[in-house]
Design a protein around this motif. Sequence first.
Motif, short mmCIF file in Angstrom:
data_model
loop_
_atom_site.label_atom_id
_atom_site.label_comp_id
_atom_site.label_asym_id
_atom_site.label_seq_id
_atom_site.Cartn_x
_atom_site.Cartn_y
_atom_site.Cartn_z
N TYR A 186 0.82 -1.21 0.00
CA TYR A 186 0.00 0.00 0.00
C TYR A 186 0.85 1.25 0.00
CZ TYR A 186 1.12 0.25 4.96
OH TYR A 186 1.80 0.33 6.14
N THR A 204 -16.10 5.85 0.18
CA THR A 204 -15.68 4.46 0.43
C THR A 204 -16.00 4.00 1.85
OG1 THR A 204 -13.50 4.94 1.34
CG2 THR A 204 -13.68 4.89 -1.06
N SER A 238 -9.96 1.81 -1.35
CA SER A 238 -9.24 2.91 -2.00
C SER A 238 -10.19 3.63 -2.95
CB SER A 238 -8.07 2.34 -2.80
OG SER A 238 -8.55 1.70 -3.96
N SER A 239 -9.65 4.61 -3.67
CA SER A 239 -10.45 5.31 -4.67
C SER A 239 -10.79 4.43 -5.86
CB SER A 239 -9.70 6.55 -5.17
OG SER A 239 -8.45 6.17 -5.76
N ASN A 281 -9.86 8.57 -2.17
CA ASN A 281 -9.34 7.88 -0.98
C ASN A 281 -9.50 8.87 0.18
OD1 ASN A 281 -6.19 7.08 0.45
ND2 ASN A 281 -8.02 5.83 0.57
N GLY A 301 -6.42 7.90 5.05
CA GLY A 301 -6.16 6.62 4.42
C GLY A 301 -4.70 6.45 4.01
N TYR A 342 -3.94 5.12 0.64
CA TYR A 342 -3.85 4.84 -0.80
C TYR A 342 -3.74 6.14 -1.59
CZ TYR A 342 -5.15 -0.03 0.21
OH TYR A 342 -5.19 -1.32 0.67
N SER A 399 -4.00 9.40 -0.37
CA SER A 399 -4.42 10.59 0.37
C SER A 399 -3.58 10.72 1.63
CB SER A 399 -5.91 10.50 0.74
OG SER A 399 -6.70 10.57 -0.43
N TYR A 434 -2.79 -2.88 4.06
CA TYR A 434 -3.36 -1.63 4.56
C TYR A 434 -2.49 -1.13 5.70
CZ TYR A 434 -7.10 1.73 5.26
OH TYR A 434 -7.82 2.88 5.34
#
Lengths: 494, 494
Positions: free
Chosen positions: B75, B126, B131-132, B167, B171, B173, B175, B354
């Motif tokens: 990640y 989400t 993730s986005s 995201n 987070g 991913y 961001s 994650y």
Amino acid sequence: MSHRLLTAITRSIARPSRRIVVGAIRSSSTCNDPKHSKQPHFPCVDAHAARESRLAASISSSSPDQSQSGPEPPYARPNPASYHTYHHPSPLPLAYYPTPLPSFNIAYESWGTLSPSKDNVILLHTGLSASSHAASTPLNPADGWWEKFIGPGKALDTNQFFIICTNVLGGCYGSTGPSSIEPATGKPWATRFPILSIFDMINAQFCLLDHLGIKKLYASVGCSMGAMQSLAAGWLHPERVGKIVSISGTARSSPSAVAMRFAQRSVLMADPNWNHGFYYDGLPPHTGMKLARQIATITYRSGPEWDQRFSRKLRPLPETDLPAPGFPRTPALCPDFLIETYLDHQGEQFCLKYDANSLIYISKAMDLFDMTLPTLKSLNLKTSSPSSTQNGVNPDAQQHKTSHSKSHPPPVNPPPHLSDLAAGMAPLAHIPTLVLGVQSDILFTVEQQRELADALRMSGNENVSYYELGGVWGHDTFLIDVLNVGGAIRGFLS
Amino acid sequence: MSHRLLTAITRSIARPSRRIVVGAIRSSSTCNDPKHSKQPHFPCVDAHAARESRLAASISSSSPDQSQSGPEPPYARPNPASYHTYHHPSPLPLAYYPTPLPSFNIAYESWGTLSPSKDNVILLHTGLSASSHAASTPLNPADGWWEKFIGPGKALDTNQFFIICTNVLGGCYGSTGPSSIEPATGKPWATRFPILSIFDMINAQFCLLDHLGIKKLYASVGCSMGAMQSLAAGWLHPERVGKIVSISGTARSSPSAVAMRFAQRSVLMADPNWNHGFYYDGLPPHTGMKLARQIATITYRSGPEWDQRFSRKLRPLPETDLPAPGFPRTPALCPDFLIETYLDHQGEQFCLKYDANSLIYISKAMDLFDMTLPTLKSLNLKTSSPSSTQNGVNPDAQQHKTSHSKSHPPPVNPPPHLSDLAAGMAPLAHIPTLVLGVQSDILFTVEQQRELADALRMSGNENVSYYELGGVWGHDTFLIDVLNVGGAIRGFLS
């Protein structure tokens, strides 16, 4: 200083000191601390290391005698004068192994007076982590776990009955379990102890009954895992059990209950102190035990109870931590909501009170419990029923009849396992049985209570009393609701 | 070799080798192994140490460039070419702190075509760990987490709408979150990152919308935590949100959901690798992450699903481990039932995917989410509603009216917090809202869905569409049930 003690101290001190060194390195890297926050503090995490240090200190200050077997939590130093112990010198056959357990002890306590004909005995079975101390006795005046249910005029009426409660085989309160000394090695069994079945626990209890000259129980009574035992007693010895009481139990553990106990065993076994179960000469996996108990507590109560009891209330802050007027309270990653402090407290209280291996073994025995006929046939079991076959299974069991009354119609579209369960439970067809469950129970769900009652009725049992309780106490209702749980038991036994 | 790398290797190697030494001592003490069992093996526990060794080995073989920031799970090495990144150079006010976040990045992806008037935008929020990448794109052709719900003619119809998914702030991913570099120190924020509110996440998203020149959303859509965000978007910017979709969400986290997330944070923070959150130059708390995911998975599905899917089936044994004919299968303390291997697998798959601190921070933001008026008043929030007061709260909110129709009667004996919730949700009174829940969801219970719909109606919202779904998929229904979840969304948006 013994080699064991030295190893234990080395292990215990290695971790906290490593933590401290690493922490020191980190704090030097955060001297340019941003405006946002102070260097973060995590008292809930540091509590584990502090407990570890206290335990390590208790080793180094322990007497030479105690150090021979390492630092022992309170459960490992029970007062044998506070209960009775039956030693069974000969082997006990086991459900999952061809080799028997060489010998064993069973700790037990009793209340009331045994009648001259020994026909007024109630065998009370415990839940997972309870001891034989169900109520106060002259030997141990402390309140027991079912204090309000046992006594003159109570649910288990000592004016009428002689009540026996044992510590289960596999436990750590005086009965033989993983923390006991293995005769062949002179060391604790640890995880070389055989995995037990609920049926093994019952066989050990009936050795005690034989020793006491008790031929037949007036009733077998249990809650939670005790309910499983109560049913298993009836299955193994249908002629020796007069009545069965099953409170918040099951005849077949569900995958969701297995999942919740698996999560507890996983966090426990991941604690480095657990050391594959060989921790008896070192420090116990107290952190894993705390985490496991937190998870368990979630399954013992219910969301609706917590809505009422805690809602979204936060723990009170010391005055020095209060936010400035007009500013919001800064949240914490450690327990902040009352529900969190409650779970933390439950874990903290329990983590040194019970043996980790006993928790693992007994929770596994619960997972394995399944009275469907194919499973029973696969086990190494013998019943005392004269109608049983050599492997303990009644050949007529498959030809069950149903005994549903109009108020208890047979289930619509019963799943296949229900017929297997009815077939497996055929030996109980002639034993009056009370099945009581709680609608807010998420561990032994109300669906499982209905399944149990349905299976008993499908097996031909015409004396099944079935009750569902409302309320918000979840699985723990059997510890709390004297009025309703106690009342149903009293009515059924009278 | 950098100091960080050296520290990381030292930490990672110290534990496994200690385990091996201890194990060796133990095995020599059990040479008189009893008849019962072989020396016990615990592959499920040894897997943690094996993973640790693999991670440590990946450090020592990593290139100098990678080693500068330690061994990074996948990640932490996202491909920035697979999504868009918006950098916001100025401060973001925060709900719980007087000091803003100095700057931040938001990763996002989009599907469909933005209309010339920019009036066809759906902002998709989400769940906790997604993730986005909600669906495949030309930049990233892999399937997204809502692949079947996004596309031409699907629930979010790309023929009609321009869909943006970000995201979340906090987070990992792409961001800004705890694993990001803190500008003031040049090091990862770790647990010096401020604790976020769901409202902070929304404010960050609306900075992106401002940047894209999008004045008003056609709809704000989200499931689980995304549903919280969807409601928060409507509250902060009632004039900029055309419709709200809340699937399996809540406006007020319940103590039982807090309990289940607390259990996950507890096991994660107890992992020694977590190190108060400062693990970015060492090994991540992969064991704690695995254990946390096992617990989370229990809350994402349901007992009835597992009854159907796994029942009490055991994992198949290799031929060498099969019992002799006529002997029962010996149980194991490591995963044995299929439900256990399933949970073990889910944890194993997730534990390096994650960031642990992101999990802790975002799950905490979910716990904190509460739209009752007293709580909203206590936060440092501003809304864009012209009718709002300085602190973001509508002074007329307490004088709510009800909009219950005959098919939706007002609740009988509503608890006090329901009025507070209705008052808090007053800014949403004019936004058509879809509330959809699932009866088998144990994390965001159906009672919470009813509470949300009731509060919206009590706030005066006359356009609340409310659905309950059956089925056994529990909370995860929103990821699976394209027909029913997708259909309700499609109907509501059209």
